[in-house]
Write an enzyme that holds these catalytic residues in place. Structure first.
Site, PDB file in Angstrom:
ATOM      1  N   ASP A   1      35.815  13.367  57.821  1.00 14.70           N
ATOM      2  CA  ASP A   1      36.398  12.223  57.117  1.00 14.70           C
ATOM      3  C   ASP A   1      35.436  11.805  56.012  1.00 14.70           C
ATOM      4  O   ASP A   1      34.320  11.368  56.283  1.00 14.70           O
ATOM      5  CB  ASP A   1      36.595  11.076  58.132  1.00 14.70           C
ATOM      6  CG  ASP A   1      37.363   9.914  57.531  1.00 14.70           C
ATOM      7  OD1 ASP A   1      37.606   9.922  56.317  1.00 14.70           O
ATOM      8  OD2 ASP A   1      37.701   8.985  58.296  1.00 14.70           O
TER       9      ASP A   1
ATOM     10  N   ASP B  95      41.356  13.271  51.916  1.00 14.08           N
ATOM     11  CA  ASP B  95      39.954  13.064  52.272  1.00 14.08           C
ATOM     12  C   ASP B  95      39.618  13.343  53.732  1.00 14.08           C
ATOM     13  O   ASP B  95      38.537  12.989  54.180  1.00 14.08           O
ATOM     14  CB  ASP B  95      39.543  11.628  51.918  1.00 14.08           C
ATOM     15  CG  ASP B  95      40.255  10.611  52.780  1.00 14.08           C
ATOM     16  OD1 ASP B  95      41.390  10.876  53.185  1.00 14.08           O
ATOM     17  OD2 ASP B  95      39.656   9.561  53.056  1.00 14.08           O
ATOM     18  N   GLU B  96      40.540  13.947  54.468  1.00 13.34           N
ATOM     19  CA  GLU B  96      40.258  14.250  55.872  1.00 13.34           C
ATOM     20  C   GLU B  96      40.762  15.645  56.224  1.00 13.34           C
ATOM     21  O   GLU B  96      41.683  16.149  55.593  1.00 13.34           O
ATOM     22  CB  GLU B  96      40.976  13.252  56.800  1.00 13.34           C
ATOM     23  CG  GLU B  96      40.507  11.828  56.655  1.00 13.34           C
ATOM     24  CD  GLU B  96      41.217  10.884  57.617  1.00 13.34           C
ATOM     25  OE1 GLU B  96      41.785  11.359  58.616  1.00 13.34           O
ATOM     26  OE2 GLU B  96      41.210   9.675  57.349  1.00 13.34           O
TER      27      GLU B  96
END
Length: 354
Positions: free
Chosen positions: A9, A105-106
Site C-alpha cells: 500500500d 496505489d495498492e
DNA sequence: TCTGGGGTCCTAGGACCC
DNA sequence: TCTGGGGTCCTAGGACCC
C-alpha cells in the site's frame, strides 16, 4: 504449508507524488482533490501534515478548507499518478507469482512459491520497499499474512513506511480488537447494521451466531463470520479483462438546462469513445447515470443486439436513455459507461492496462 | 460533513429458450 | 388446461473499493 500473501500500500500516494515533483511542498499540509474555490467535490488524498488538522480522504473539500485554509490544494493529476502506478506495478510483478492491482496505489502479491516461511517473506518485503524507494523515491507500507484479508489489514496497521507480519496462528487475536469496518466489504451501511446487532469489533463478530449472520446478510453473512476468524479463501487474481469503461461529471451548479446537459453528455461519450479505440474494444451495452439535486441517483442501460464501436451509436443511445427517463428535478451529475466489452480480434494486449 | 470519479460485484425480477 | 424446471441474458438498484 499454506499461502503467503503480501499487500503493498503506497503511502498517501497522490500527495507523495506531488511532493516528489515539487519538494517545496514538503512539510506543508497538502490536499489533492476538488477545487475549494468551486466548493464542490471531495478530498482525494491528503498528506500527514494535513491529517493533523483533521482532514481525511473522502471529506467534502469545503470542510477541508475550513479545517485548514492555509493548506496547499492541488487538482488531481491522474495521468501522472497512472504513469507512476504503472512503474510500481512493474516492479512488484517481478516479486510475485500472481499480482492483483487494487486501485492505483495498492496490490496483492502471492509469493507462496518464492519464499519458504514468514522470515523470508519479510526479507522479500524489505527488498521491495528498497527497490520502490530507490527507483521512485516513494515509500509504502506492507502487510504479510496467510491470505488477502489479513495481509491488507496488516499493511494498514503500521503506516507510513511500515512492515507488519501476521502469521496464520496469530490472525484471530490480531483482528479481534479491530473495528468491523476494517474488514474488506464492510462499509458504512454494513457497519451500521452490525452495530445495531451489538457487533462493533471483529472479535464480537467472531463469537456471534453464524446462522443469525447468514439470516440477516445472506451469503455475505457467512463470509463475514469466516473473515472474523481470519479465514479468507479468495485468490490473488490477475485481472485481464476489463468489464466496463465510463466517464461522469458533477456540474458546478445543479442545472435544468437540457441542451447544456446533452452537450456535456456528448462530450463524455466522446471521451469514452476515445478510450474504447485506444484499448481496442467494441461494446454492446450503454449505461447512463443521472444524479438529481436531491442526490437521488439512477442508472439506465440498453444492450444492443450487435457489438459496435461507433461514436454515433454511443451518443444516440446515451441521449435516448437521458431524455426517456428524466424526472422534473435539477440535475447534479451526468455519466455514461459502456460494458459487455469485446476485445477486437488479432490485436496485441497492452502490457499493463490501467 | 452536503456528499468526486474511476471502477467491481451482488441481488432480484422478468424475458426467453429448451 | 392455469401450469415445470433449468439456464442465460437483460435491467435497475445498491454496497463497496481506492
Amino acid at each position: 504449508m499454506g499461502k503467503i500473501i503480501l499487500h503493498v500500500d503506497m503511502d498517501h500516494f497522490f500527495t507523495a507524488i506531488e511532493e516528489r515533483e515539487n519538494p517545496e511542498l514538503r512539510g506543508k499540509p497538502v490536499v489533492v482533490g476538488a477545487d475549494p474555490k468551486k466548493g464542490r467535490g471531495v478530498v482525494s488524498t491528503c498528506n500527514y501534515e494535513a491529517r493533523k488538522f483533521g482532514i481525511k480522504s473522502g471529506m467534502p473539500i469545503s470542510r477541508a478548507y475550513k479545517l485548514c485554509p492555509d493548506a496547499v490544494f492541488l487538482p488531481v493529476n491522474y495521468e501522472l499518478y497512472k504513469k507512476v502506478s504503472k512503474n510500481i506495478m512493474e516492479i512488484l510483478r517481478k516479486y510475485a507469482d500472481k499480482l492483483e492491482r487494487w486501485g492505483l496505489d495498492e496490490a496483492f502479491l502471492d509469493v507462496s512459491s518464492r519464499v519458504k516461511d514468514y522470515e523470508e517473506a519479510k526479507s522479500l518485503a524489505k527488498e521491495i520497499k528498497r527497490e520502490i524507494f530507490k527507483r521512485e523515491k516513494l515509500t509504502c507500507s506492507i502487510g504479510i499474512g496467510p491470505n488477502k484479508l489479513v495481509a491488507k489489514i496488516a499493511s494498514d496497521f503500521n503506516k507510513p513506511d511500515g512492515l507488519t507480519v501476521v502469521r496464520e496462528n496469530e490472525a484471530r487475536d490480531f483482528l479481534a480488537p479491530l473495528s468491523v469496518r476494517k474488514l474488506i466489504g464492510v462499509g458504512r451501511k454494513t457497519e451500521k447494521k452490525l452495530r445495531e446487532m451489538g457487533i462493533k469489533t471483529v472479535g464480537d463478530l467472531a463469537s456471534y451466531d453464524p446462522s443469525k449472520l447468514a439470516d440477516v446478510f445472506g451469503v455475505m453473512g457467512s463470509k463475514l463470520y469466516l473473515m472474523a476468524q481470519g479465514i479468507d479463501g479468495s485468490e490473488v487474481r490477475e485481472r485481464e479483462d476489463r468489464k466496463s469503461m465510463g466517464r461522469e461529471l458533477t456540474f458546478d451548479e445543479d442545472t435544468d438546462d437540457l441542451d447544456f446537459v446533452v452537450g456535456v453528455l456528448d462530450m463524455l461519450s466522446e471521451c469514452v469513445h476515445k478510450d474504447i479505440l485506444k484499448r481496442d474494444f467494441s461494446f454492446k451495452t450503454v449505461t447512463l447515470k443521472i444524479r438529481y439535486e436531491n442526490f437521488e441517483t439512477h442508472v439506465y442501460s440498453k444492450t444492443l443486439p450487435f457489438r459496435t464501436r461507433q461514436l454515433e451509436h454511443l451518443k444516440k443511445i446515451a441521449r435516448e436513455l437521458l431524455v426517456n427517463n428524466l424526472k422534473g428535478l435539477k440535475i447534479r451529475l451526468i455519466g455514461v459507461r459502456v460494458s459487455n466489452l469485446i476485445p477486437m480480434k488479432g490485436q496485441k494486449k497492452l502490457e499493463v492496462d490501467i
